[in-house]
Structures are given as C-alpha cells and as structure tokens.
Design a protein around this motif. Structure first.
Motif, PDB file in Angstrom:
ATOM      1  N   GLY A 169      15.806  26.902  88.334  1.00  0.00           N
ATOM      2  CA  GLY A 169      14.588  26.204  87.955  1.00  0.00           C
ATOM      3  C   GLY A 169      14.716  24.689  87.972  1.00  0.00           C
ATOM      4  O   GLY A 169      14.324  24.007  87.036  1.00  0.00           O
ATOM      5  N   GLY A 192       9.830  28.510  93.749  1.00  0.00           N
ATOM      6  CA  GLY A 192       9.730  27.077  93.546  1.00  0.00           C
ATOM      7  C   GLY A 192       9.266  26.383  94.812  1.00  0.00           C
ATOM      8  O   GLY A 192       9.111  27.013  95.856  1.00  0.00           O
ATOM      9  N   SER A 247      13.817  21.000  88.697  1.00  0.00           N
ATOM     10  CA  SER A 247      12.669  20.149  89.007  1.00  0.00           C
ATOM     11  C   SER A 247      13.162  18.717  89.075  1.00  0.00           C
ATOM     12  O   SER A 247      13.983  18.301  88.248  1.00  0.00           O
ATOM     13  N   ALA A 276      11.999  14.588  90.810  1.00  0.00           N
ATOM     14  CA  ALA A 276      11.055  13.777  91.581  1.00  0.00           C
ATOM     15  C   ALA A 276      11.770  12.550  92.108  1.00  0.00           C
ATOM     16  O   ALA A 276      12.538  11.914  91.404  1.00  0.00           O
ATOM     17  N   GLN A 279       8.979  15.858  95.759  1.00  0.00           N
ATOM     18  CA  GLN A 279       8.754  16.512  94.465  1.00  0.00           C
ATOM     19  C   GLN A 279       9.310  17.923  94.539  1.00  0.00           C
ATOM     20  O   GLN A 279       8.865  18.731  95.359  1.00  0.00           O
ATOM     21  N   ILE A 280      10.294  18.189  93.691  1.00  0.00           N
ATOM     22  CA  ILE A 280      10.886  19.526  93.656  1.00  0.00           C
ATOM     23  C   ILE A 280      10.479  20.170  92.356  1.00  0.00           C
ATOM     24  O   ILE A 280      10.641  19.572  91.286  1.00  0.00           O
ATOM     25  N   THR A 281       9.910  21.369  92.452  1.00  0.00           N
ATOM     26  CA  THR A 281       9.373  21.996  91.258  1.00  0.00           C
ATOM     27  C   THR A 281       9.966  23.383  91.061  1.00  0.00           C
ATOM     28  O   THR A 281       9.832  24.244  91.939  1.00  0.00           O
ATOM     29  N   ASP A 282      10.624  23.566  89.936  1.00  0.00           N
ATOM     30  CA  ASP A 282      11.083  24.879  89.481  1.00  0.00           C
ATOM     31  C   ASP A 282      11.800  25.680  90.579  1.00  0.00           C
ATOM     32  O   ASP A 282      11.474  26.845  90.826  1.00  0.00           O
ATOM     33  N   LEU A 283      12.762  25.051  91.214  1.00  0.00           N
ATOM     34  CA  LEU A 283      13.429  25.648  92.371  1.00  0.00           C
ATOM     35  C   LEU A 283      14.539  26.600  91.940  1.00  0.00           C
ATOM     36  O   LEU A 283      15.403  26.245  91.148  1.00  0.00           O
TER      37      LEU A 283
END
Lengths: 277, 292
Positions: free
Chosen positions: A27, A64, A29, A31, A11-15
């Motif tokens: 940013g 992130g 995101s 999955a 899960q990558i969030t707001d990177l």
C-alpha cells in the motif's frame, strides 16, 4: 518552491506488489512534485528498487495506481474469471480475445510506452551496456524518440554536463570506471528527455568525491527543469539535494516529510546517516 | 579448399541463427535445424509452383530464395510466439525441453508431408574452371560463398550500424535494462528469430542447389553441425559463429580429402571437445567481467 501551487508529476496511490508469495510493496503512496527532487530512503531490501521497477512497468502491481500528470499507467487488476486460467495458456491467447472473454483486465502500459510518456530510469547498479560504446548507449537512451534534431541537441547537452563522456564516446562502456558508468547511466536516461527521471542509488559503490560530483549534476539537471525521484541509501546526501523525502521500510512508507526536517530527525540520523557523518 | 570454405559458409549461416537467438534469450533453439530443413522444401515447392524449376533464371532463383527466406522468417517468428514466449518466465530447462519438442514435431511433420528424400532440380548452370593448375573452382561453391558474404555483410551492417542492431545487443546484455530504456524487447526477440531463420533458409537453398537432394532429416545433422560451429566460435558471438562455421567446414573437408570421409564427423566433434577443453567459452566467446 512553495508547496501549495505545485503540480504533482508522479502520483502513486496505495500500490501493492507481490513477488510470488512475498508482499514486496504494501500500500505504498507517494507523490513527486513537478520541478522538485523527491527522495525515497530505505535500507537494502526495503522495496525501493521494486517500486522503481513497477513505475517503469517491469513489475505489475496487484492493485493501486501510478499516475503521470493524471494519466494512469497501470492496468486494471485481473478479473476473478481469469484467475483459474494458467498464465502460460493465457499468454497464447491474443490479448484482445482474452479481454473480450473477461480473462484479463485492461493492461498496464508496457515499459516502452512508459518511457515514451516521459519516465526514464537510471537503474540500480548502473547497468550500462558494456559491449556497446558510450555513444551507442546514449543512442539507445533515445530509442523511443524519432526527432533527430532534438536527440542531437540532447546529446550535446548531456556531453556538456559530463565532458568525461565526450572524451570516451567511442569507447566500450564496459571499459569505463564505476563513476563514469554512473554518469553514463544517468546521461542515457536523460536522452529520453524525461518529464520524471528515476535514479536508483546513484551513489552505490562509488568513492565519496565522485558521489559528490554526481549529486551536483543531479541538482543541476533538476534546476534545468527535470523532475527527479531519487532512491538512495545514502540519506545524508539525498536529503541535502531533495525537497521532499519518504522513508520506506519493509515495503511500507514509514515517514513523509520535507527533507530539511528529516535532516534533523534523530531517528533518521541513527538509522541512515550513521554516527560518522 | 574452396569447397571447404563453401561448406563452412553454410555452417556459418545456420550457426548465426543459433548464436543470435542464444544471445538474446540464452536459449538453444533446437528447432533451428528444422527451420533450415523446411527452408529447403519451401525452396523446392516455390521453384515448382513458380515455374522456375522448368526454366531457371538468375532473378527467378533469387526470388525463390527470397520467398523461402520470408517463409522461414515467418515460421521462426511463429515458433517463438507460440512455443517460447509463453514460457519466457519459466525455468530454462522447461524451455529447452520445449525446443527439443518443437524440433521433433517439425521433423516428423516434415516426414509426413514431404515423404523421404526428394531430388532438387538444377537451378543454376554448373561449371568447373581450372584457373591455375591444380586449383579447381566449382560454380556452386562460388555462388555459395558470394551469397554468404553478401548476407554476412548485410547482417553485420544490421547489427553494428542500425538502431535495431544496437537494441538487439542491448537485449542480449540484459532484457530488463533494455526494457527500461524503452526498447520493445518482445519485438526485438521476434525479429531476431526472423533474421536467423531467414539466414537458415538461404543456407538451405544453397545446399540444395549443390547436393540436389533434400530430406526431412537434413535439419538434424546440418543443424547439429552448425550448432557445434556456434559453440566452437563462442555461442552468443556473431563473429564467433562465422569463424566456427568456416573452421568446421575446412576441418571436415581436409579430413575427407586427406584421411577418409568416414572420419569427418569424428574429427569435427573431436575438434570441438579439444577447443572447449582449452577455451570453455569458445574461440571468440567472452566471459563477461562486471565492474562494480
């Protein structure tokens, strides 16, 4: 493969990632569901490789998070107090001391720790070690492991998937053809027995018939239980094997949809599939 | 002939340190010659403190050598950690200048701490044989050659047969890719410095036992010659460093024997220029070919 009860592997969030002044990922995101092939499409320079390098711990994000089955791989952003300290001085100070002084935050996992957690990568341009034999390349893929029996089992497994590599085990990797090097790069990543396998443009510069074979093996690896994040420019093939697809453009996710849907999307067809396919 | 080989062995041992570090970091570690010099003084003081100087025995000398090697290994790792690692991401020129700075620093520290030239005690009995008419064997040459051979076989085994050696070769190809495979690059670099420095310390003890005098500036000339040997063989290549070392040693000895010893260095560097004219990558250096 119903989407509802699917666990999220990655899960990558707001990177956000910067290369100096360049805002390479804005940013992002994304999955990756367990057991699936998820593909990330995008043109050259869209930031695909940057994303994979960041997941592998080679770039550090400015903000992130990246989570593998819930565990955060990224560190805390650097505290304001550390910003005035020149980085070369900072690297002289033992990390623990710097943390107590509030100069640095909790560090992200190092690349070797990330491999040990279960993420391995077949990098862009294959990057096999040309001056090492095929066998040595594969042994290095298992560098973080110490279970001799498991490593031997995985070696015979990847050699079963790619009999060509078995024939060339004691040959220097630099003498292999491009297609064989790509097989070796994926096999090497498989030797880490990853939970999530990252593939960076496995079709790059290879003849269509060889690419077809490689994609078949990717599907097979996936059927045997490995979750895959496949980064590709060749949308046509990637959408055929993937379940979910993301489109990255100049550092931003433009689209996220089931692969089957994007296959029929005229915008995608125009942008990535080309008229000929 | 034999002392040419043993001189070559010394150059080769020091050259290995240059070439291994260059292989992993593409850095010419100018401080390496000074590590060699400190290895000689570490041997001297260790021999003095442990009493090996008064009653030398073979195990005692071996222990002194081992101690000096460990000391220099730690020194090499410290230099890397303090001077080079913080600059890992800076331009190569910055690191090169830092390397020269570290070299000058250590050389002047050596001058301050050890003074000028010091004599080195006789630790092993020295004899000469003449097994065949006209062929003179000196025991110091035999010792030098056999120790060097043992160390080189050890290094060969380490680099070619162990997982650490594979990791080292992987790092020398690409640090990023090696890291992606889960290889702890910093640790590999650190151990590379340790191994190279330990070899330099062994070379220093062998030279000191042969020449019986050591000086704080011995690293400048010895280091430079070994560097030439590494470039001659193809910097970054381990067999190249060995070949370059022996070639240079033989050249120098033959020139001193048949021409004049004052010509020695001129010829050594002449050979370097000559070989580089025809093989810019050195004798065994590879120009890498990438397949796309």
């Amino acid at each position: 493969m119903s989407g509802t009860d699917q666990r999220i592997a990655l899960q990558i969030t707001d990177l956000n990632v910067f290369y100096g002044p360049i805002h390479a990922l804005k940013g992002v995101s994304l999955a990756v569901a367990e057991g699936q092939i998820t593909t990330l499409l995008g043109a050259n320079g869209a930031g695909k490789t940057t994303l994979l390098r960041t997941i592998s711990g080679l770039n550090s994000p400015s903000s992130g998070s990246i989570r593998l089955f819930g565990e955060d791989l990224t560190g805390d952003p650097p505290p304001a107090r550390g910003a005035s300290i020149p980085p070369s001085l900072l690297s002289l100070v033992p990390h623990r001391v710097a943390r107590v002084l509030g100069w640095v935050g909790r560090p992200g996992l190092a690349p070797d720790e990330i491999v040990a957690r279960g993420i391995s990568q077949s990098p862009e341009g294959r990057q096999v070690f040309p001056n090492l034999t095929v066998r040595e390349n594969l042994q290095l893929g298992a560098y973080v492991r110490s279970d001799t029996a498991g490593i031997a089992a995985d070696l015979s497994r990847v050699l079963g998937l790619w009999p060509r590599l078995r024939e060339r085990l004691d040959q220097l990797a630099g003498t292999l053809s491009g297609g064989e090097q790509q097989m070796l790069a994926i096999a090497r990543a498989m030797m880490a027995r990853p939970k999530v396998l990252l593939l960076d443009e496995p079709s790059l510069g290879l003849a269509p018939v060889i690419v077809a074979g490689i994609f078949e093996t990717i599907s097979e690896i996936n059927r045997e239980g490995t979750t895959v994040l496949l980064v590709e420019q060749n949308a046509h093939l990637a959408l055929r094997v993937a379940t979910m697809a993301y489109v990255l453009e100049t550092g931003e996710i433009q689209k996220c949809a089931p692969a089957a849907e994007l296959r029929d999307d005229p915008a995608i067809r125009d942008a990535y599939l080309g008229g000929g396919h | 002939m034999l002392n040419g080989l043993s001189l070559g062995a010394i150059y080769a041992l020091i050259a290995l340190g240059y070439t291994m570090v260059y292989g992993t970091l593409q850095l010419i570690n100018f401080a390496h010659g000074e590590v060699y010099m400190i290895g000689a003084f570490a041997s001297l003081y260790l021999a003095r403190w442990t009493g090996v100087e008064e009653n030398p025995t073979l195990p005692g000398v071996a222990l002194v050598g081992l101690g000096a090697m460990i000391f220099c290994a730690a020194l090499g790792m410290t230099i890397e950690r303090v001077a080079y690692r913080p600059l890992r991401k800076s331009s190569r020129l910055n690191i090169l200048i830092t390397a020269i700075g570290v070299s000058l620093l250590l050389q002047n520290l050596g001058l301050m701490m050890f003074g000028a030239i010091q004599s080195f005690p006789t630790l092993l009995p020295e004899t000469q044989w003449e097994p065949l008419p006209g062929l003179h064997l000196r025991s110091t040459d035999v010792v030098t050659l056999s120790v060097t051979l043992v160390l080189m076989f050890g290094l060969h085994h380490l680099v070619e047969r162990t997982q650490f050696g594979r990791a080292m070769r992987a790092v020398s190809h690409s640090r990023d890719t090696a890291a992606m495979m889960g290889i702890p690059v910093d640790r590999v670099v650190s151990i590379t410095f340790a191994v190279g420095s330990a070899l330099a310390a062994a070379a220093a003890l062998l030279v000191a036992m042969d020449k019986h005098s050591i000086r704080p500036d011995m690293g400048a000339t010895g280091g430079l010659k070994a560097f030439v040997a590494a470039v001659l063989g193809g910097i970054g290549s381990i067999p190249g460093a060995v070949a370059g070392g022996f070639l240079l040693g033989l050249c120098e000895t033959l020139v001193s024997g048949y021409l004049a010893s004052t010509w020695r260095d001129a010829i050594a560097f002449g050979v370097l220029i000559f070989i580089l004219l025809f093989r810019p990558a050195g004798l065994l250096g590879r120009s890498t070919v990438e397949k796309v």
